[in-house]
Motif scaffolding. Sequence first.
Motif, PDB file in Angstrom:
ATOM      1  N   ALA A 243       0.850  -1.191   0.000  1.00  0.00           N
ATOM      2  CA  ALA A 243       0.000   0.000   0.000  1.00  0.00           C
ATOM      3  C   ALA A 243       0.886   1.242   0.000  1.00  0.00           C
ATOM      4  CB  ALA A 243      -0.912   0.006   1.214  1.00  0.00           C
ATOM      5  N   ILE A 244       0.563   2.177  -0.877  1.00  0.00           N
ATOM      6  CA  ILE A 244       1.258   3.467  -0.924  1.00  0.00           C
ATOM      7  C   ILE A 244       0.296   4.515  -0.380  1.00  0.00           C
ATOM      8  CG2 ILE A 244       2.359   5.189  -2.398  1.00  0.00           C
ATOM      9  CD1 ILE A 244       3.971   2.671  -2.345  1.00  0.00           C
ATOM     10  N   ASP A 245       0.564   4.978   0.830  1.00  0.00           N
ATOM     11  CA  ASP A 245      -0.371   5.884   1.498  1.00  0.00           C
ATOM     12  C   ASP A 245      -0.624   7.160   0.702  1.00  0.00           C
ATOM     13  OD1 ASP A 245      -0.636   4.108   3.571  1.00  0.00           O
ATOM     14  OD2 ASP A 245       0.762   5.142   4.905  1.00  0.00           O
ATOM     15  N   GLU A 246       0.387   7.622  -0.027  1.00  0.00           N
ATOM     16  CA  GLU A 246       0.230   8.858  -0.787  1.00  0.00           C
ATOM     17  C   GLU A 246      -0.773   8.734  -1.929  1.00  0.00           C
ATOM     18  OE1 GLU A 246       4.516   8.882   0.771  1.00  0.00           O
ATOM     19  OE2 GLU A 246       3.079   7.416  -0.012  1.00  0.00           O
ATOM     20  N   PHE A 247      -1.139   7.498  -2.285  1.00  0.00           N
ATOM     21  CA  PHE A 247      -2.050   7.287  -3.413  1.00  0.00           C
ATOM     22  C   PHE A 247      -3.516   7.239  -3.000  1.00  0.00           C
ATOM     23  CE2 PHE A 247       1.446   5.067  -6.098  1.00  0.00           C
ATOM     24  CZ  PHE A 247       1.965   6.308  -6.431  1.00  0.00           C
ATOM     25  N   VAL A 248      -3.841   7.661  -1.790  1.00  0.00           N
ATOM     26  CA  VAL A 248      -5.251   7.831  -1.434  1.00  0.00           C
ATOM     27  C   VAL A 248      -5.825   8.919  -2.341  1.00  0.00           C
ATOM     28  CG1 VAL A 248      -4.883   9.578   0.368  1.00  0.00           C
ATOM     29  CG2 VAL A 248      -6.839   8.043   0.518  1.00  0.00           C
ATOM     30  N   GLU A 249      -7.102   8.795  -2.689  1.00  0.00           N
ATOM     31  CA  GLU A 249      -7.726   9.748  -3.607  1.00  0.00           C
ATOM     32  C   GLU A 249      -7.781  11.141  -2.988  1.00  0.00           C
ATOM     33  OE1 GLU A 249      -8.175  10.902  -6.353  1.00  0.00           O
ATOM     34  OE2 GLU A 249      -9.881   9.894  -7.310  1.00  0.00           O
ATOM     35  N   VAL A 250      -7.999  12.138  -3.840  1.00  0.00           N
ATOM     36  CA  VAL A 250      -8.130  13.518  -3.376  1.00  0.00           C
ATOM     37  C   VAL A 250      -9.254  13.617  -2.351  1.00  0.00           C
ATOM     38  CG1 VAL A 250      -9.735  14.151  -5.232  1.00  0.00           C
ATOM     39  CG2 VAL A 250      -8.309  15.911  -4.172  1.00  0.00           C
ATOM     40  N   ASP A 251      -9.071  14.468  -1.367  1.00  0.00           N
ATOM     41  CA  ASP A 251     -10.093  14.723  -0.356  1.00  0.00           C
ATOM     42  C   ASP A 251     -11.039  15.794  -0.918  1.00  0.00           C
ATOM     43  OD1 ASP A 251     -11.635  15.361   1.828  1.00  0.00           O
ATOM     44  OD2 ASP A 251      -9.961  15.635   3.209  1.00  0.00           O
ATOM     45  N   PHE A 252     -12.280  15.392  -1.205  1.00  0.00           N
ATOM     46  CA  PHE A 252     -13.250  16.320  -1.776  1.00  0.00           C
ATOM     47  C   PHE A 252     -13.893  17.228  -0.729  1.00  0.00           C
ATOM     48  CE2 PHE A 252     -13.372  12.844  -4.990  1.00  0.00           C
ATOM     49  CZ  PHE A 252     -12.945  13.587  -6.081  1.00  0.00           C
ATOM     50  N   GLY A 253     -13.545  17.048   0.537  1.00  0.00           N
ATOM     51  CA  GLY A 253     -14.022  17.940   1.580  1.00  0.00           C
ATOM     52  C   GLY A 253     -15.535  17.985   1.662  1.00  0.00           C
ATOM     53  N   LEU A 254     -16.091  19.171   1.503  1.00  0.00           N
ATOM     54  CA  LEU A 254     -17.532  19.392   1.608  1.00  0.00           C
ATOM     55  C   LEU A 254     -18.318  18.577   0.581  1.00  0.00           C
ATOM     56  CD1 LEU A 254     -19.545  21.262   3.195  1.00  0.00           C
ATOM     57  CD2 LEU A 254     -19.298  22.894   1.300  1.00  0.00           C
ATOM     58  N   PHE A 255     -17.668  18.188  -0.512  1.00  0.00           N
ATOM     59  CA  PHE A 255     -18.351  17.478  -1.587  1.00  0.00           C
ATOM     60  C   PHE A 255     -18.326  15.953  -1.416  1.00  0.00           C
ATOM     61  CE2 PHE A 255     -16.860  21.102  -4.641  1.00  0.00           C
ATOM     62  CZ  PHE A 255     -17.708  21.987  -3.997  1.00  0.00           C
ATOM     63  N   GLU A 256     -17.628  15.460  -0.409  1.00  0.00           N
ATOM     64  CA  GLU A 256     -17.475  14.012  -0.238  1.00  0.00           C
ATOM     65  C   GLU A 256     -18.829  13.304  -0.200  1.00  0.00           C
ATOM     66  OE1 GLU A 256     -15.120  11.432   0.490  1.00  0.00           O
ATOM     67  OE2 GLU A 256     -13.535  12.702  -0.295  1.00  0.00           O
ATOM     68  N   GLY A 257     -18.955  12.276  -1.039  1.00  0.00           N
ATOM     69  CA  GLY A 257     -20.130  11.420  -1.030  1.00  0.00           C
ATOM     70  C   GLY A 257     -21.323  11.949  -1.796  1.00  0.00           C
ATOM     71  N   LEU A 258     -21.206  13.134  -2.381  1.00  0.00           N
ATOM     72  CA  LEU A 258     -22.330  13.742  -3.076  1.00  0.00           C
ATOM     73  C   LEU A 258     -22.201  13.575  -4.590  1.00  0.00           C
ATOM     74  CD1 LEU A 258     -22.601  17.138  -1.132  1.00  0.00           C
ATOM     75  CD2 LEU A 258     -23.771  14.967  -0.644  1.00  0.00           C
ATOM     76  N   THR A 259     -23.332  13.619  -5.273  1.00  0.00           N
ATOM     77  CA  THR A 259     -23.317  13.682  -6.728  1.00  0.00           C
ATOM     78  C   THR A 259     -23.133  15.138  -7.148  1.00  0.00           C
ATOM     79  OG1 THR A 259     -25.695  14.063  -6.952  1.00  0.00           O
ATOM     80  CG2 THR A 259     -24.960  11.756  -6.816  1.00  0.00           C
ATOM     81  N   ALA A 260     -22.849  15.355  -8.420  1.00  0.00           N
ATOM     82  CA  ALA A 260     -22.705  16.730  -8.902  1.00  0.00           C
ATOM     83  C   ALA A 260     -23.999  17.521  -8.708  1.00  0.00           C
ATOM     84  CB  ALA A 260     -22.287  16.727 -10.370  1.00  0.00           C
ATOM     85  N   ASP A 261     -25.135  16.882  -8.963  1.00  0.00           N
ATOM     86  CA  ASP A 261     -26.416  17.574  -8.780  1.00  0.00           C
ATOM     87  C   ASP A 261     -26.644  17.938  -7.320  1.00  0.00           C
ATOM     88  OD1 ASP A 261     -27.002  17.491 -11.469  1.00  0.00           O
ATOM     89  OD2 ASP A 261     -28.277  15.702 -11.321  1.00  0.00           O
TER      90      ASP A 261
END
Length: 206
Positions: A78-96
């Motif tokens: 596992a390469i810890d640096e390869f975790v996906e970008v943190d979307f912050g307030l947008f995490e888990g939401l659709t674009a709509d």
Amino acid sequence: MASNASLVLVRHGETDGQSSIRYYGRTDVPLSELGRTQMRAAARELAARRFTHVFASPLSRAQEGARIVAGYSTRLIAIDEFVEVDFGLFEGLTADEIRARHPQEYARWDRERLSPDYAYPGGDSRAAFHARIACGVHRMLGLAGAAPASPSILLVAHRGVIRAIARMLAGVEPSAIALGSIHALERSDRWRASALDLTAHLDGAA
């Protein structure tokens, strides 16, 4: 790093949280049954390759995907640096949902998302994300470069990570990076893309 090397990048499959439509970054959602089917299809497509090193993001959807593709007995790093970008307030939401719940933040994102200075509200900035991925690439290639003479590397990770690595190493950018897609880079004197956005193996996997 050896002068001759190959790097196959595979995006993890669909998740229980519907990564096909939702912005899951650091949120650790597992593969769905569809996602496992997609990973098995990728495994069949790559069956002729013999990977000397297998890496993955630390998130479970990538780690399980790597084990399905490379085999459960394969040593996985596992390469810890390869975790996906943190979307912050947008995490888990659709674009709509982002547009409806956070219209001002959505408008700024829509306007500035490609700017190197853009930062997701409460999450990663593009600059910090790319600096982190660069550190991960350096570590991955360093681990793979000790032996053998011509390493064959598999990395199962996320869309943003794959896009950043392809751009950093080969100066190319895959157009879609669909769930379960395959992308291949080869190195002789320098890194080049030999295949991008391969998805034919996913036909019938839905």
